[in-house]
Design an enzyme around this catalytic site. Structure first.
Site, short mmCIF file in Angstrom:
data_model
loop_
_atom_site.label_atom_id
_atom_site.label_comp_id
_atom_site.label_asym_id
_atom_site.label_seq_id
_atom_site.Cartn_x
_atom_site.Cartn_y
_atom_site.Cartn_z
N SER A 246 0.81 -1.22 0.00
CA SER A 246 0.00 0.00 0.00
C SER A 246 0.84 1.27 0.00
O SER A 246 0.31 2.36 -0.07
CB SER A 246 -0.99 -0.01 1.17
OG SER A 246 -0.31 0.19 2.37
N LYS B 34 -6.39 4.62 8.62
CA LYS B 34 -5.39 5.50 8.03
C LYS B 34 -5.84 6.95 8.08
O LYS B 34 -5.05 7.86 8.35
CB LYS B 34 -5.14 5.08 6.57
CG LYS B 34 -4.34 3.77 6.48
CD LYS B 34 -4.26 3.27 5.07
CE LYS B 34 -3.38 2.02 5.00
NZ LYS B 34 -3.43 1.39 3.68
#
Ligand SMILES: Nc1ncnc2c1ncn2[C@@H]1O[C@H](COP(=O)(O)OP(=O)(O)OP(=O)(O)O)[C@@H](O)[C@H]1O
Ligand SMILES: [Mg+2]
Length: 804
Positions: free
Chosen positions: A681, A724
């Site tokens: 990611s 996140k």
């Protein structure tokens, strides 16, 4: 002695249930007035009276026809008046009489009788002699067998030679009914009478013999039973002395059987325990095997096979209790109230299996605990972290020395009810190796379809776990084996926003710490701003555990001051906070940031929640070497290669020297160097840092990003969006670039966070660069030195999960 009289008249005394034979002297009790009158009349006369039996004993006032027609003429030898109007007489039988006629005289009966002479019969005298002897012999046997007739009687009988006298004497002594005696009285020829007596003696002898053998048999049985009873009592006494019986006098076996009755086991388990008890009974009590069996029975009997606690079914009260312990966490609370509601409507006792997933310190364990409290169920916690042996879950077979049931059954025994709340903590940290796979053992426990018959290797019989409310907790989902994950209802708890933390601190953590440190609210005060300052400058976490610890530190310090007498109360403010907590640990990130070349900010999802990661790239003259440092995993390294290839393919558009891969060395580093990182990611972040370093265009410091990159520059979705975003918010970064396909995940993000963020959805790397890089290049500078922004936490990993 027989007198020849014909048809004379005498007073008549009817006899009840007895009769008098000639030659006999017998006492009689007389009570009926008519009878007494008859006696008086007899005494007035020559003292003779006729005695004849009445047919039925119960007839109180016999009529003439109620009286047998053969009786005995007797002489009254003595009269004795006894109290209550009774008369006792002693009579001697003189001869048989036949009653011709009975008259009712004044108050008594008069009988006209004919005396029956003694008749010898037709028998030969020798024959009669033989008969006499036989009768005497049989009578002797009869007396000896029956033991009811005194031995003197036998003596006197054997001395009688006259057959008439013998016959009547024996007849009167026989223990037979009066009707039978009457029959004998009515047999006039002596030989016939002796024969009848002999017959009776045979019969009676036989009966007596039978009686005797029956008695003997019964006595033998009785004796045996008594003997056994006596021996058993002795054994008991010995066992009590040896301590093999308790004070109540029960043996271990009896006690186990009693306990078995009380424990109300299901059929199969009961049969099993009974079988083991029987085995134990036959074993030497001190043998090793007996210890094993005993241990097993003890386990079986101490499990809550049928014990339940009553659920609190009042939704409002349950909700209140849940809210009392925790703020927020609405999704979990809602699920628990749903369970209660359904439970009320369906009476279904099956417990749900929930899995709470989230970073450390968000209250998974403590929430599970308060579920137990809210439902009013027993509660137990079982930590699965590091469990690597299947037998720990499911137990060892009994063949192993010291084998025991597994942790699940052990826990059931400790909680003592079959419907507790059980928290299986850290289910994501189950290990597996050659000793078997504990996760697959858990499959059975956590499968609502199967766990009603969970079989522990040790118990060998199924135990019903279906009423247990299981709550498992995990930090990350992806290390939980998919089949296990599939069986549970996953509820994720993503971590708290700054505001939520403030609320938790104010309403829960602060009061809790005051109490723990023995402080009263008036002794210590803290302002809201100070709490915010603690959250932002002294903690950096998704949960509230460190926050709680920091507040605890403050309370402890104040408590010390108070005890030392330095103060009586304290006010904690923004300006004096450092006195209690020292210098701030974390500098609010946005403050000293500037746009730099080759430094990009990524967002990572780690075990401790969302994190921001800095990626640094330096380009120096060289021969085209790519160096990757920072303990990167394979996936991340490949991701870096892909990013590099993408940048090369866009070199022309980006204005980069197309030959850079031959003339420049590239070093990419992701702090902190010692913490392992992996996952795809970070792809677009790496590409951004590379592009920036190669073009000398600085990266905007207020932009962060996450997303996987393909060689063609497509941006692929990643996991942990919510976490996140919370991390970016914590770090004070408002702009976030997200893969377009992750748009759906924004729904889960709290609205108040979302409203403060500027989210840009991107599906190609070109867009990323357009948003993140300044248009203008700056003069090349020496590599930037930056403070690591990542918190000093352990085992940080990049998770690039496509499942999001
Ligand atoms: N929403 C909340 N309201 C009140 N207190 C909370 C809340 N969330 C966490 N806490 C408190 O934070 C502390 C830590 O929580 P807990 O131990 O349950 O964390 P956890 O999620 O189990 O963490 P880990 O994954 O490390 O086991 C507890 O004292 C708990 O009471
Ligand atoms: Mg926990």
């Amino acid at each position: 002695m027989a007198e020849k009289v014909s048809s004379q008249m005498f007073p008549l005394l009817p006899l009840r249930g007895t009769l008098v034979f000639p030659y006999m002297v017998t006492p009689l009790e007389v009570g009926r007035p008519r009878s007494i009158e008859a006696i008086e009349q007899a005494v007035v006369g020559d003292g003779r009276i006729v005695l004849a039996a009445q047919h039925h004993v119960q007839t109180e006032e016999p009529q003439p026809e109620d009286i047998y027609t053969v009786g005995t003429l007797c002489e009254i030898k003595q009269i004795l008046k006894v109290p209550e109007g009774q008369v006792r007489i002693l009579v001697e039988g003189l001869s048989r009489v036949t009653l011709e006629h009975i008259d009712d005289a004044n108050g008594y009966y008069e009988a006209f009788v004919t005396v029956v002479p003694e008749i010898d019969g037709e028998m030969h005298s020798l024959e009669l002699e033989a008969l006499v002897r036989s009768v005497q012999e049989e009578f002797g046997k009869y007396v000896r067998l029956g033991k009811k007739i005194p031995a003197e009687v036998l003596m006197s009988v054997t001395s009688i030679e006259d057959p008439h006298r013998l016959a009547d004497t024996i007849a009167s002594q026989l223990l037979i009914s009066f009707q039978e005696k009457q029959k004998l009285l009515e047999i006039f020829p002596v030989d016939k009478r002796l024969e009848a007596i002999l017959g009776l003696l045979f019969r009676e002898g036989e009966i007596l013999g039978l009686e005797k053998s029956i008695q003997q048999r019964v006595r033998k049985q009785m004796e045996k039973a008594q003997r056994e009873y006596y021996l058993r009592e002795q054994i008991k006494a010995i066992q009590v002395e040896l301590g093999e019986r308790d004070e109540k006098g029960k043996t271990e076996i009896e006690e186990l059987k009693d306990r078995l009755q009380e424990a109300r086991l299901p059929k199969e388990a009961k049969a099993k325990v009974l079988h083991e008890i029987h085995r134990l009974e036959r074993m030497p009590p001190m043998s090793a095997e007996a210890t094993v069996v005993r241990n097993y029975i003890d386990w079986m009997l101490s499990l809550p096979w049928s014990k339940r606690t009553r659920d609190r079914l009042d939704l409002n009260v349950a909700e209140e209790m849940l809210n009392e312990d925790h703020c927020g966490l609405d999704q979990v609370k809602e699920r628990i109230l749903e369970f209660l509601a359904v439970r009320q409507l369906t009476k279904n006792s099956k417990g749900p299996i929930l899995c709470l997933v989230g970073p450390p310190g968000v209250g998974k364990t403590s929430l599970a605990q308060s579920v137990g409290r809210a439902l009013n169920r027993n509660f137990a916690r079982l930590s699965l972290g590091g469990v690597r042996d299947e037998a720990e879950i499911r137990g060892h077979r009994r063949t192993y020395i010291g084998s025991m049931p597994g942790r699940i059954i052990q826990t059931m025994r400790t909680v003592g009810s079959r419907n507790p709340v059980i928290v299986l903590d850290e289910i994501d940290k189950l290990a597996s190796d050659f000793r078997g796979d504990p996760a697959s053992a858990l499959l059975e426990v956590l499968d609502p379809e199967q766990n009603s018959s969970f079989v522990d290797h040790y118990l060998e019989v199924p135990f019903d776990l279906s009423e247990v409310f299981f709550i498992t907790t995990a930090n990350v989902l992806h290390t939980i084996p998919p089949p296990l994950r599939d069986r549970m209802e996953v509820i994720s708890i993503p971590g708290y926003t700054e505001y939520e933390k403030f609320e938790i601190a104010k309403r829960h953590l602060w009061p809790k710490q005051l109490e723990a440190n023995g402080l009263k609210p008036e002794q210590i005060q803290i302002s809201d701003n100070t709490i915010y300052k603690v959250i932002n400058e002294y903690t950096k976490e998704a949960g509230v555990r460190t926050l709680e610890r920091r507040l605890g530190t403050i309370c402890r310090k104040v408590a010390t001051e108070i005890v030392k007498g330095q103060t009586t109360s304290a006010r904690i403010t923004v300006s004096n906070l450092h006195k209690y907590l020292g210098v701030r640990r974390y500098i609010p990130t946005a403050a000293d940031r500037e746009d730099k070349v080759g430094v990009a900010t990524g967002l990572a999802y780690t075990q401790v929640g969302g994190e921001i990661l800095t990626i640094e790239v330096t380009v120096v003259e060289g021969k085209g070497k790519l160096t990757l440092t920072g303990k990167l995993g394979d996936v991340m390294r490949e991701s870096a290669q892909a990013a590099l290839s993408y940048v090369r393919s866009r070199a022309a558009e980006l204005g980069i020297d197309p030959k850079f891969h031959e003339t420049k060395d590239i070093h990419m580093h992701i702090p902190e160097g010692a913490v392992p990182k992996d996952g795809p990611s970070a792809g677009i972040t790496i590409a951004t840092a590379l592009a920036s370093a190669l073009t000398n265009r600085p990266v905007r410091h207020d932009v962060s990003m996450t997303g996987e990159i393909t060689l063609r520059g497509r941006v692929l979705p990643v996991g942990g969006i919510k976490e996140k975003l919370l991390a970016a918010h914590r770090a004070g970064i408002a702009r976030v670039l997200l893969p377009a396909e992750n748009e759906k995940d924004l729904e889960e993000v709290p609205a108040n966070i979302l409203s403060k963020m500027r989210i840009t959805l991107v599906d190609h790397m070109d867009q990323v660069l357009a948003h993140a890089l300044h248009l203008e290049a700056v003069a090349p500078e020496t590599p930037a030195f930056m403070l690591p922004e990542t918190p000093p936490v352990g085992s940080e990993q990049w998770m690039g999960e496509h499942e999001a």
